[in-house]
Design an enzyme around this catalytic site. Sequence first.
Site, PDB file in Angstrom:
ATOM      1  N   GLN A   1      -4.119  -4.735   7.089  1.00  0.00           N
ATOM      2  CA  GLN A   1      -5.168  -5.597   6.538  1.00  0.00           C
ATOM      3  C   GLN A   1      -5.259  -6.945   7.239  1.00  0.00           C
ATOM      4  O   GLN A   1      -6.310  -7.573   7.233  1.00  0.00           O
ATOM      5  CB  GLN A   1      -4.924  -5.837   5.038  1.00  0.00           C
ATOM      6  CG  GLN A   1      -5.109  -4.617   4.173  1.00  0.00           C
ATOM      7  CD  GLN A   1      -6.534  -4.104   4.153  1.00  0.00           C
ATOM      8  OE1 GLN A   1      -7.482  -4.813   4.487  1.00  0.00           O
ATOM      9  NE2 GLN A   1      -6.698  -2.853   3.779  1.00  0.00           N
TER      10      GLN A   1
ATOM     11  N   ASP B   1       3.506  -4.363   7.875  1.00  0.00           N
ATOM     12  CA  ASP B   1       2.341  -3.491   7.755  1.00  0.00           C
ATOM     13  C   ASP B   1       1.119  -4.402   7.870  1.00  0.00           C
ATOM     14  O   ASP B   1       0.695  -5.018   6.899  1.00  0.00           O
ATOM     15  CB  ASP B   1       2.366  -2.759   6.405  1.00  0.00           C
ATOM     16  CG  ASP B   1       1.048  -2.041   6.126  1.00  0.00           C
ATOM     17  OD1 ASP B   1       0.178  -2.006   7.019  1.00  0.00           O
ATOM     18  OD2 ASP B   1       0.900  -1.526   5.004  1.00  0.00           O
TER      19      ASP B   1
ATOM     20  N   CYS C   1      -4.860   2.892  -3.466  1.00  0.00           N
ATOM     21  CA  CYS C   1      -3.584   3.339  -2.894  1.00  0.00           C
ATOM     22  C   CYS C   1      -2.479   2.306  -3.108  1.00  0.00           C
ATOM     23  O   CYS C   1      -1.626   2.105  -2.240  1.00  0.00           O
ATOM     24  CB  CYS C   1      -3.706   3.679  -1.408  1.00  0.00           C
ATOM     25  SG  CYS C   1      -4.710   5.125  -1.130  1.00  0.00           S
TER      26      CYS C   1
ATOM     27  N   HIS D   1       0.878  -1.176   0.000  1.00  0.00           N
ATOM     28  CA  HIS D   1       0.000   0.000   0.000  1.00  0.00           C
ATOM     29  C   HIS D   1       0.919   1.231   0.000  1.00  0.00           C
ATOM     30  O   HIS D   1       2.049   1.166   0.487  1.00  0.00           O
ATOM     31  CB  HIS D   1      -0.826  -0.046   1.289  1.00  0.00           C
ATOM     32  CG  HIS D   1      -1.891   0.998   1.414  1.00  0.00           C
ATOM     33  ND1 HIS D   1      -1.611   2.279   1.823  1.00  0.00           N
ATOM     34  CD2 HIS D   1      -3.230   0.944   1.224  1.00  0.00           C
ATOM     35  CE1 HIS D   1      -2.750   2.962   1.863  1.00  0.00           C
ATOM     36  NE2 HIS D   1      -3.743   2.186   1.512  1.00  0.00           N
TER      37      HIS D   1
ATOM     38  N   LYS E   1      -9.970  -0.458  10.840  1.00  0.00           N
ATOM     39  CA  LYS E   1     -10.281  -1.592   9.974  1.00  0.00           C
ATOM     40  C   LYS E   1     -10.667  -2.816  10.810  1.00  0.00           C
ATOM     41  O   LYS E   1     -11.023  -3.858  10.267  1.00  0.00           O
ATOM     42  CB  LYS E   1      -9.070  -1.942   9.097  1.00  0.00           C
ATOM     43  CG  LYS E   1      -8.752  -0.878   8.041  1.00  0.00           C
ATOM     44  CD  LYS E   1      -7.644  -1.366   7.142  1.00  0.00           C
ATOM     45  CE  LYS E   1      -6.883  -0.249   6.455  1.00  0.00           C
ATOM     46  NZ  LYS E   1      -7.669   0.480   5.468  1.00  0.00           N
TER      47      LYS E   1
END
Lengths: 424, 132
Positions: A218, A215, A380, A138, A241
């Site tokens: 998600q 990261d 993104c 991302h 999220k």
Amino acid sequence: MRIAVRAESAQRERPRFDPETLRGDFPPLCHELRSGVPLVYLDNAATSLKPRAVIEAVQQYYAEYPANVHRGLHALSERATEAYESARETVANWIGAADPAEVVFTRGATEAVNVVARSWGRRFLRGGDEVVATVLEHHSNFVPWLMLAEEHGVVLRLAELTDDGRLDLDSFEEQLSPRTRLVTITGMSNVLGTVPPLEQIVRRSHEAGAVVLIDAAQSVPHEPPDVRALDADFVAFSGHKMCGPTGIGVLCAKREHLEAMPPLFGGGNMVLRVEQTRADWNEVPWKFEAGTPPIAEAIGLGAAVDYLKQFDASALQRHERALTRYAHERLGGIKGLRLLGPQPTDKGPIVSFTVDGLHPHDLAQLVDREGVAVRAGHHCAMPLHERLGIAASARASFYLYNTLEEVDRLAEAIGKAKSIFRLG
Amino acid sequence: MAVDDVLYREEILDHYHASAYRGRIEKPDLSYEADNPFCGDRVRLELKLEPAGRIQHVRFNGQGCAISQAAASMLAEHIEGKSVEDARQFSPDQMLQLLGVRLSATRIKCGLLAWRALQYAIRGNPQAESAA
């Protein structure tokens, strides 16, 4: 771990996961979007819906004890401080951090990655040092490193994908070199849903002498990491999220790194003592939390963790995988529709696709008429779309409250959009 | 819903699917390619002028959503035969009126992409020049 105690009986009666029992927890799912049109919310990779428990926790803070944290000696401030720090503990326990001090609250995953780039990166990286990322990243785990490359001559190298959208491990190995100082990688692609083999990546990166940043924006909503077992040096994620509020995220880092890193923002709370010409930094994690923190949001994040904890993680994952598999089946049967990325067994609950003759923006707008919320664009992740050779895609992403019937509604809405566009 | 129904009305879809103005001009007098990286829409506008400053032919090519491509086709149709000065004076509001649909804030960029290409083709893009 919970299951290990009664492994046998658990296998026979695997905990069932029924989204119908929890949809009532999410206010937008309790009424129609428009008259006769219920909401089918499939934009979870952008942000999830929030359960009442989270909304109430945030509201309770503002209604009952809306005081600033730390250094307040009055009742409200003490209660706020306790709630804020207890949220940190809740998060730390949930992700298996060694110590709540390893959990730094940030505004989100983006800020968390930027803290690593700006604080750790600027202190420890020199011109010619290499950072390895992947084409899947991302922009939030891409641009901060590009900025560092521009300012400090750090070299950014990208591991490639296989043709079916998995991480190419040979390419990853090729990027590693004696100059690799950091490997930074997504826990789950926000476009393809690809889940890289993190244990292997962390091990190989450490063997190469590199520090690892995950990261996890998600991946965390679907599978909380065991950060100690994973042994990553930094893990970044957002609250919004995973059923939490916006404006709050986490940088979980090994204490040794946080101790060695200079603070990024200067201000109140991040100092112990300030003289006219110098200052002593506060201890971790507060060294990185200058100014009044997002108190309500942190408390809301704690409530989100408490909410998610009540569900069996593997049952939730089976449910999400069933949704993903069914979406592949239903959407895969639509003429002109191309599914992007790996098979459902190799990815998270994210299904991106293109439809011949129907631009993703037109598609998203047309399925919205049927109450179906999907996202369209480059999500993104422009370098990834460049690699895929497309300008944009449409994306349906699932979470705990989604149902198989909603996948049907998506498929039907795509069919309608195609017929409006005179596509057979 | 009513807005969407209008949004994808027949005229827009006709322009999108089969525009008489889609194509290229051999040696255009004016041209510009505008893009909207956020959605990947791209429109190239090419103009052939008569000596008197009238727009003889307009062609567009590119790819993107129905709104961006239909707008390019409708704009080409509208300015062909007009003077360059008229095209220069053509305002964003007039462009949106020409489209005849009410666009949400996020779709206005799509509706104005071709208009932007036209303005840059006529006036030049100061940003591009200073960057070059």
